[in-house]
Scaffold this motif. Structure first.
Motif, PDB file in Angstrom:
ATOM      1  N   VAL A 133       0.771  -1.010   0.018  1.00  9.72           N
ATOM      2  CA  VAL A 133      -0.079  -0.070   0.007  1.00  9.72           C
ATOM      3  C   VAL A 133       0.878   1.178   0.120  1.00  9.72           C
ATOM      4  CG1 VAL A 133      -1.811  -1.170   1.146  1.00  9.72           C
ATOM      5  CG2 VAL A 133      -0.148  -0.183   2.372  1.00  9.72           C
ATOM      6  N   ALA A 134       2.207   1.263   0.282  1.00  3.41           N
ATOM      7  CA  ALA A 134       3.042   2.289   0.318  1.00  3.41           C
ATOM      8  C   ALA A 134       4.308   1.756   0.463  1.00  3.41           C
ATOM      9  CB  ALA A 134       2.608   3.112   1.550  1.00  3.41           C
ATOM     10  N   ALA A 135       5.482   2.565   0.284  1.00  2.64           N
ATOM     11  CA  ALA A 135       6.861   2.197   0.418  1.00  2.64           C
ATOM     12  C   ALA A 135       7.362   3.187   1.773  1.00  2.64           C
ATOM     13  CB  ALA A 135       7.801   2.664  -0.857  1.00  2.64           C
ATOM     14  N   LEU A 136       8.219   2.650   2.247  1.00  4.81           N
ATOM     15  CA  LEU A 136       8.814   3.223   3.493  1.00  4.81           C
ATOM     16  C   LEU A 136      10.550   3.544   3.120  1.00  4.81           C
ATOM     17  CD1 LEU A 136       9.487   4.232   6.541  1.00  4.81           C
ATOM     18  CD2 LEU A 136       9.740   1.811   7.037  1.00  4.81           C
ATOM     19  N   ASN A 137      10.812   4.787   3.376  1.00  8.20           N
ATOM     20  CA  ASN A 137      12.614   5.048   2.655  1.00  8.20           C
ATOM     21  C   ASN A 137      13.130   5.760   3.981  1.00  8.20           C
ATOM     22  OD1 ASN A 137      11.827   7.492   2.122  1.00  8.20           O
ATOM     23  ND2 ASN A 137      13.054   7.355   0.226  1.00  8.20           N
ATOM     24  N   VAL A 138      14.595   5.661   3.559  1.00  5.20           N
ATOM     25  CA  VAL A 138      15.258   6.597   4.527  1.00  5.20           C
ATOM     26  C   VAL A 138      16.081   7.311   3.165  1.00  5.20           C
ATOM     27  CG1 VAL A 138      16.954   4.835   4.882  1.00  5.20           C
ATOM     28  CG2 VAL A 138      17.097   6.828   6.268  1.00  5.20           C
ATOM     29  N   VAL A 139      16.421   8.661   3.291  1.00  7.30           N
ATOM     30  CA  VAL A 139      17.076   9.278   2.626  1.00  7.30           C
ATOM     31  C   VAL A 139      18.409  10.028   3.265  1.00  7.30           C
ATOM     32  CG1 VAL A 139      16.917  11.381   0.953  1.00  7.30           C
ATOM     33  CG2 VAL A 139      14.972  10.058   1.125  1.00  7.30           C
ATOM     34  N   LEU A 140      19.471   9.706   2.320  1.00  8.78           N
ATOM     35  CA  LEU A 140      20.789  10.139   3.161  1.00  8.78           C
ATOM     36  C   LEU A 140      21.522  11.095   2.102  1.00  8.78           C
ATOM     37  CD1 LEU A 140      21.726   6.172   3.760  1.00  8.78           C
ATOM     38  CD2 LEU A 140      20.924   7.941   5.439  1.00  8.78           C
ATOM     39  N   SER A 141      21.982  12.163   2.505  1.00 10.74           N
ATOM     40  CA  SER A 141      22.829  13.047   1.641  1.00 10.74           C
ATOM     41  C   SER A 141      24.321  13.452   2.178  1.00 10.74           C
ATOM     42  CB  SER A 141      21.976  14.408   1.948  1.00 10.74           C
ATOM     43  OG  SER A 141      22.057  14.973   3.142  1.00 10.74           O
ATOM     44  N   GLY A 142      24.980  13.803   1.416  1.00 10.92           N
ATOM     45  CA  GLY A 142      26.495  13.840   1.832  1.00 10.92           C
ATOM     46  C   GLY A 142      27.273  12.821   1.092  1.00 10.92           C
ATOM     47  N   GLY A 143      26.675  12.299   0.163  1.00 11.13           N
ATOM     48  CA  GLY A 143      27.670  11.440  -0.627  1.00 11.13           C
ATOM     49  C   GLY A 143      27.333   9.984  -0.460  1.00 11.13           C
ATOM     50  N   PRO A 144      27.320   9.039  -1.293  1.00 11.59           N
ATOM     51  CA  PRO A 144      27.137   7.453  -1.277  1.00 11.59           C
ATOM     52  C   PRO A 144      27.760   7.167  -0.108  1.00 11.59           C
ATOM     53  CG  PRO A 144      27.311   8.272  -3.587  1.00 11.59           C
ATOM     54  CD  PRO A 144      27.814   9.362  -2.704  1.00 11.59           C
ATOM     55  N   VAL A 191       4.044  -2.047  11.505  1.00  9.84           N
ATOM     56  CA  VAL A 191       2.943  -1.254  10.981  1.00  9.84           C
ATOM     57  C   VAL A 191       1.824  -2.060  10.171  1.00  9.84           C
ATOM     58  CG1 VAL A 191       4.152   0.797  11.268  1.00  9.84           C
ATOM     59  CG2 VAL A 191       4.004  -0.284   9.081  1.00  9.84           C
ATOM     60  N   ARG A 192       2.362  -3.387   9.794  1.00 12.88           N
ATOM     61  CA  ARG A 192       1.560  -4.188   8.938  1.00 12.88           C
ATOM     62  C   ARG A 192       0.116  -4.292   9.462  1.00 12.88           C
ATOM     63  NH1 ARG A 192       3.338  -9.724   5.977  1.00 12.88           N
ATOM     64  NH2 ARG A 192       1.331  -9.691   4.491  1.00 12.88           N
ATOM     65  N   ALA A 193      -0.236  -4.568  10.663  1.00 15.54           N
ATOM     66  CA  ALA A 193      -1.752  -4.577  11.135  1.00 15.54           C
ATOM     67  C   ALA A 193      -2.314  -3.313  11.081  1.00 15.54           C
ATOM     68  CB  ALA A 193      -1.619  -5.207  12.823  1.00 15.54           C
ATOM     69  N   LEU A 194      -1.596  -2.185  11.138  1.00 16.51           N
ATOM     70  CA  LEU A 194      -2.273  -0.890  11.053  1.00 16.51           C
ATOM     71  C   LEU A 194      -2.728  -0.438   9.457  1.00 16.51           C
ATOM     72  CD1 LEU A 194       0.073   1.182  13.393  1.00 16.51           C
ATOM     73  CD2 LEU A 194      -2.057  -0.261  14.001  1.00 16.51           C
ATOM     74  N   LEU A 195      -2.396  -1.247   8.587  1.00 19.33           N
ATOM     75  CA  LEU A 195      -2.601  -0.893   7.302  1.00 19.33           C
ATOM     76  C   LEU A 195      -3.711  -1.537   6.776  1.00 19.33           C
ATOM     77  CD1 LEU A 195       1.081  -0.970   6.091  1.00 19.33           C
ATOM     78  CD2 LEU A 195      -0.173   0.883   6.920  1.00 19.33           C
TER      79      LEU A 195
END
Length: 256
Positions: free
Chosen positions: A220-231, A252-256
């Motif tokens: 139903v959605a995607a969860l991500n983390v975004v990191l800056s400052g170079g790979p 969170v699966r039971a909440l969706l």
């Protein structure tokens, strides 16, 4: 959703097309530009622009038009009434406090993904990315970790329809722009059940995403983390952050 032709109101569709023609690339439009973007005649686009300005959704200097704060009523109503952002927000906040990184929940909308919930960045100043990471921000699905996770959840027929005739713009030197290569990458994401995208959407930015599934197993959605400052090394992401994302997705699966 499909409806019978007699139930389809052409005027509303054209008005929404004009409203949707405003984006981060074109924040101010005149009648000619709006007509090109919405696929209308200049006269029709002008009438819709004037009507939207009269209703308070646009502002104008007489030649150019731009969005007015009133358009936020739509996003505000969605965020206030939709169960999904409210269910995910505590988990996003906990992850951010735990790691001092920035986390988002994202859904697929056509050729783009849309941020529906996000955490702050704890303990470090939040870097402003070219496309932004604010609620409601729209990012190209083909070049983002969340986009590929959500595309991987489509059936073969749905993915074929999504890719058919679609241009895949090059945003950085690392962006995949060939449908065959993107299809292969999506297949790998489906097998791995996560995606790492490195500098494909913006140079210096890396993101890791996992699917969020409900109890019926539907993404139903995607969860991500975004990191800056170079790979960062992929092995470090898989060791330090991927288990946290998988755990949060189970939580969170039971909440969706």
């Amino acid at each position: 959703m499909t409806i019978a032709k007699p139930d389809f109101i052409e005027g509303i569709a054209k008005g929404m097309a004009v409203l949707e023609s405003f984006d981060t690339e074109r924040q101010r439009l005149n009648a000619t530009l709006a007509a090109e973007r919405a696929g209308l005649t200049r006269a029709a686009a002008r009438r819709h622009l004037l009507t939207l300005a009269h209703l308070g959704y646009l502002e104008t200097d007489g030649s150019y038009f731009w969005m007015a704060p009133k358009v936020l009523r739509f996003s505000g109503s969605y965020l206030a009434s939709s169960r999904l952002p409210r269910a995910l927000q505590p988990t996003l906040n906990r992850l951010a406090a735990q790691t001092q990184e920035s986390f988002s929940a994202v859904v697929l909308d056509g050729e783009e993904v849309v941020i529906i919930a996000r955490s702050g960045s704890y303990g470090a100043p939040t870097r402003v990315l070219a496309y932004g990471l604010h609620l409601g921000a729209r990012l190209p699905a083909h070049a983002t970790s969340t986009g590929r996770v959500l595309l991987a959840a489509l059936s073969a027929a749905e993915l074929n329809a999504w890719l058919k005739g679609r241009l895949l713009p090059r945003l950085t030197p690392h962006t995949l722009t060939q449908a065959k290569a993107l299809r292969q990458r999506i297949a790998q994401v489906r097998a791995d059940d996560y995606c790492i995208a490195t500098e494909e959407h913006e140079l210096g930015v890396q993101a890791l995403a996992v699917p969020l599934r409900n109890m019926q197993g539907r993404t139903v959605a995607a969860l991500n983390v975004v990191l800056s400052g170079g790979p960062r090394p992929v092995q470090l992401l898989e060791r330090d952050l991927l288990p946290l994302l998988f755990e949060a997705a189970r939580e969170v699966r039971a909440l969706l």
